[in-house]
Motif scaffolding. Structure first.
Motif, mmCIF file in Angstrom:
data_model
loop_
_atom_site.group_PDB
_atom_site.id
_atom_site.type_symbol
_atom_site.label_atom_id
_atom_site.label_comp_id
_atom_site.label_asym_id
_atom_site.label_seq_id
_atom_site.Cartn_x
_atom_site.Cartn_y
_atom_site.Cartn_z
ATOM 1 N N LEU A 149 0.833 -1.205 0.000
ATOM 2 C CA LEU A 149 0.000 0.000 0.000
ATOM 3 C C LEU A 149 0.864 1.251 0.000
ATOM 4 O O LEU A 149 0.630 2.193 -0.775
ATOM 5 C CB LEU A 149 -0.920 -0.005 1.228
ATOM 6 N N GLU A 150 1.859 1.280 0.848
ATOM 7 C CA GLU A 150 2.725 2.456 0.931
ATOM 8 C C GLU A 150 3.454 2.698 -0.383
ATOM 9 O O GLU A 150 3.605 3.842 -0.825
ATOM 10 C CB GLU A 150 3.731 2.292 2.068
ATOM 11 N N ASN A 151 3.890 1.635 -1.032
ATOM 12 C CA ASN A 151 4.613 1.766 -2.305
ATOM 13 C C ASN A 151 3.758 2.460 -3.355
ATOM 14 O O ASN A 151 4.227 3.350 -4.073
ATOM 15 C CB ASN A 151 5.054 0.391 -2.796
ATOM 16 N N VAL A 152 2.475 2.076 -3.452
ATOM 17 C CA VAL A 152 1.591 2.705 -4.430
ATOM 18 C C VAL A 152 1.340 4.163 -4.059
ATOM 19 O O VAL A 152 1.363 5.057 -4.919
ATOM 20 C CB VAL A 152 0.256 1.944 -4.533
ATOM 21 N N LEU A 153 1.105 4.424 -2.784
ATOM 22 C CA LEU A 153 0.819 5.788 -2.359
ATOM 23 C C LEU A 153 2.006 6.726 -2.585
ATOM 24 O O LEU A 153 1.828 7.899 -2.941
ATOM 25 C CB LEU A 153 0.427 5.807 -0.882
ATOM 26 N N VAL A 154 3.212 6.226 -2.390
ATOM 27 C CA VAL A 154 4.410 7.042 -2.572
ATOM 28 C C VAL A 154 4.656 7.338 -4.046
ATOM 29 O O VAL A 154 5.089 8.438 -4.406
ATOM 30 C CB VAL A 154 5.634 6.341 -1.948
ATOM 31 N N ASN A 155 4.344 6.367 -4.909
ATOM 32 C CA ASN A 155 4.728 6.472 -6.322
ATOM 33 C C ASN A 155 3.595 6.860 -7.266
ATOM 34 O O ASN A 155 3.803 6.937 -8.474
ATOM 35 C CB ASN A 155 5.335 5.141 -6.779
ATOM 36 N N ASN A 156 2.412 7.100 -6.727
ATOM 37 C CA ASN A 156 1.287 7.478 -7.590
ATOM 38 C C ASN A 156 0.521 8.613 -6.920
ATOM 39 O O ASN A 156 -0.067 8.436 -5.861
ATOM 40 C CB ASN A 156 0.371 6.270 -7.821
ATOM 41 N N LYS A 157 0.524 9.768 -7.553
ATOM 42 C CA LYS A 157 -0.107 10.956 -6.978
ATOM 43 C C LYS A 157 -1.584 11.084 -7.354
ATOM 44 O O LYS A 157 -2.233 12.060 -6.974
ATOM 45 C CB LYS A 157 0.651 12.213 -7.423
ATOM 46 N N ASN A 158 -2.120 10.109 -8.081
ATOM 47 C CA ASN A 158 -3.517 10.168 -8.514
ATOM 48 C C ASN A 158 -4.430 9.252 -7.706
ATOM 49 O O ASN A 158 -5.521 8.901 -8.168
ATOM 50 C CB ASN A 158 -3.627 9.821 -9.996
ATOM 51 N N ILE A 159 -3.994 8.856 -6.523
ATOM 52 C CA ILE A 159 -4.799 7.945 -5.703
ATOM 53 C C ILE A 159 -5.864 8.734 -4.946
ATOM 54 O O ILE A 159 -5.571 9.691 -4.223
ATOM 55 C CB ILE A 159 -3.930 7.154 -4.713
ATOM 56 N N ALA A 160 -7.103 8.324 -5.116
ATOM 57 C CA ALA A 160 -8.228 8.970 -4.424
ATOM 58 C C ALA A 160 -8.588 8.244 -3.138
ATOM 59 O O ALA A 160 -8.966 8.877 -2.138
ATOM 60 C CB ALA A 160 -9.447 9.026 -5.338
ATOM 61 N N GLY A 161 -8.525 6.898 -3.146
ATOM 62 C CA GLY A 161 -8.954 6.161 -1.975
ATOM 63 C C GLY A 161 -8.434 4.742 -1.957
ATOM 64 O O GLY A 161 -7.902 4.233 -2.956
ATOM 65 N N PHE A 162 -8.586 4.109 -0.802
ATOM 66 C CA PHE A 162 -8.238 2.700 -0.614
ATOM 67 C C PHE A 162 -9.472 1.991 -0.081
ATOM 68 O O PHE A 162 -9.948 2.274 1.020
ATOM 69 C CB PHE A 162 -7.069 2.564 0.359
ATOM 70 N N LEU A 163 -10.022 1.071 -0.876
ATOM 71 C CA LEU A 163 -11.210 0.301 -0.519
ATOM 72 C C LEU A 163 -10.786 -1.059 0.002
ATOM 73 O O LEU A 163 -10.087 -1.810 -0.696
ATOM 74 C CB LEU A 163 -12.114 0.132 -1.745
ATOM 75 N N VAL A 164 -11.224 -1.406 1.223
ATOM 76 C CA VAL A 164 -10.759 -2.657 1.820
ATOM 77 C C VAL A 164 -11.813 -3.248 2.745
ATOM 78 O O VAL A 164 -12.586 -2.524 3.379
ATOM 79 C CB VAL A 164 -9.434 -2.413 2.588
#
Length: 426
Positions: free
Chosen positions: A184-199
């Motif tokens: 999760l952290e890897n995606v958040l650090v490397n992608n600035k277009n993340i709106a949300g995390f559904l889990v």
């Protein structure tokens, strides 16, 4: 012979087979009555219900308080649509938002509708509040997720049985391993277009996978750090099923959510369904605070039935039962007993590898391949012995009885489960 005269199980199964779409594979049991933890088939045989309509019937079958709310309201006013106000919705909205600690609710009908609603709110928030470029917002999801079967939802599923030949699929989702905070952290650090995390706080359909104790707390912290909405799908795990009001409440089994507790990881968007109405009527809900929910304006999202007075009356009664009967506390206590007793048996078992779960949402993993019939055959044997459960993902059997169960009933059910499994020991 008229349809009404065909009351035996084989005839009724044949009717469904001939006239209904074959989108389910039920156990060959035809139920006609339910009360509390029990259901009866058309021949009069009684069973313990250990599925609870996939956790929709947490309050037990035909709970008198909930049924009375349904009947009373149905004799007064059932549906107005949201073209007009009704005299039940506002008080229900106040009740449920206070109960779960949010400022706003958007009422819907089914779990899948609620998930779709949350996704729309999340994207709109990302464009209007976070400032992402339109059509660029992406939402992170988890492998082996189950959030429903709409076209959008199956687009980010890795269940090929649910996906195959239903494309083209909806874009805008990134899938990562479940219970993997580094992913999760890897995606958040490397992608600035993340709106949300559904889990899902616990992956029920995948086989009752319970994440690491610190996972949800870490998820919450990462989402806050990166200005991303934490969206919790508690359609199956919510409403006391896991021994707390919500699974995101951690180990708390008190009468309300505990924002002061370190174990409580409050989501930005909470998705509820199933047991919100005690299985009496389709009701779902999306809850969030004003800063998020205010992005939805008139005409941008809705439902003819969402927020109808019948649903509001039923859901209020169903949620009151959770408090009145201490269902979270009961689920926590009985779940611990259930796992302890099954773990004692598993120590000498060759057919059951492990038991896992939380509260009264549990599963056993059968020592066989996913494409084998062993789990199904064990469920058939349990039905023969008076207990109903279903396999999930081939070699896993999920156990989720109504939360009104008492310890004597639970012990009898454990005996039935062990007796049934023993016939398959190698």
């Amino acid at each position: 012979m008229s349809v009404l005269e065909k009351t035996n199980s084989s005839a009724l199964i044949a009717l469904e087979d001939q006239y209904g779409a074959h989108n389910y594979h039920p156990l060959p049991v035809v139920l006609s009555r339910g009360e509390g933890v029990y259901v009866w088939d058309v021949e009069g045989k009684r069973y313990y219900d250990f599925l609870s309509a996939y956790s929709a019937v947490n309050q037990g079958h035909c709970h008198p308080k909930i049924v009375n709310a349904l009947v009373t309201q149905a004799q007064t006013l059932t549906l107005t649509s949201r073209a007009f106000y009704n005299d039940k919705l506002g008080s229900y909205e106040k009740f449920i938002t206070k109960m779960f600690g949010f400022e706003k609710i958007l009422p819907m009908n089914t779990g899948a509708e609620a998930v779709e609603t949350a996704l729309k709110i999340c994207r709109k928030w990302a464009y209007e509040k976070k400032g992402l470029d339109e059509h660029q917002a992406q939402i992170i999801v988890c492998d082996n997720n189950f959030h429903g079967r709409t076209t959008t939802i199956i687009s980010f599923s890795n269940d090929e049985n649910a996906r195959r030949n239903f494309g083209p699929y909806t874009e805008g989702f990134i899938r990562i391993p479940y219970d993997d905070i580094n992913a999760l952290e890897n995606v958040l650090v490397n992608n600035k277009n993340i709106a949300g995390f559904l889990v899902e706080p616990i992956q029920g359909e995948a086989g009752v996978y319970v994440p690491n104790d610190s996972y949800l707390k870490q998820v919450k912290a990462l989402c806050e750090k990166h200005d991303v909405l934490f969206i919790a799908d508690e359609v199956q795990t919510g409403i006391a099923r896991t021994g707390s009001l919500l699974a995101v409440c951690g180990n708390c089994s008190c009468e309300n959510h505990c924002e002061q507790q370190e174990t409580y990881s409050k989501p930005d968007i909470l998705i509820l369904g199933k047991a919100v109405s005690g299985g009496v009527y389709p009701v779902s809900a999306v809850l969030a605070d004003d800063e998020i929910m205010h992005v939805i304006k008139p005409g941008q999202h809705g439902s003819t039935f969402g927020g109808n007075p019948l649903a509001a009356a039923v859901a209020t009664a169903a949620l009151e039962v959770v408090y009145d009967e201490n269902l979270a506390q009961n689920a926590k206590r009985l779940g611990k007993i259930f796992r302890e007793k099954l773990n004692q048996y598993i120590q000498t078992s060759s057919i059951v590898k492990l038991v896992r779960g939380k509260g009264l949402l549990n599963a056993i993993v059968i020592n066989d391949t996913e494409d084998s019939s062993t789990a199904w055959d064990i469920c058939m044997k349990m039905a023969e012995n008076g207990l109903l459960a279903k396999p999930t993902h081939g070699n896993i059997i999920r156990f989720a009885p109504p939360l009104v169960m008492n310890e004597e009933q639970l012990n009898e059910c454990v005996e039935i489960i062990i007796k049934s499994v023993k016939e398959f020991e190698r």
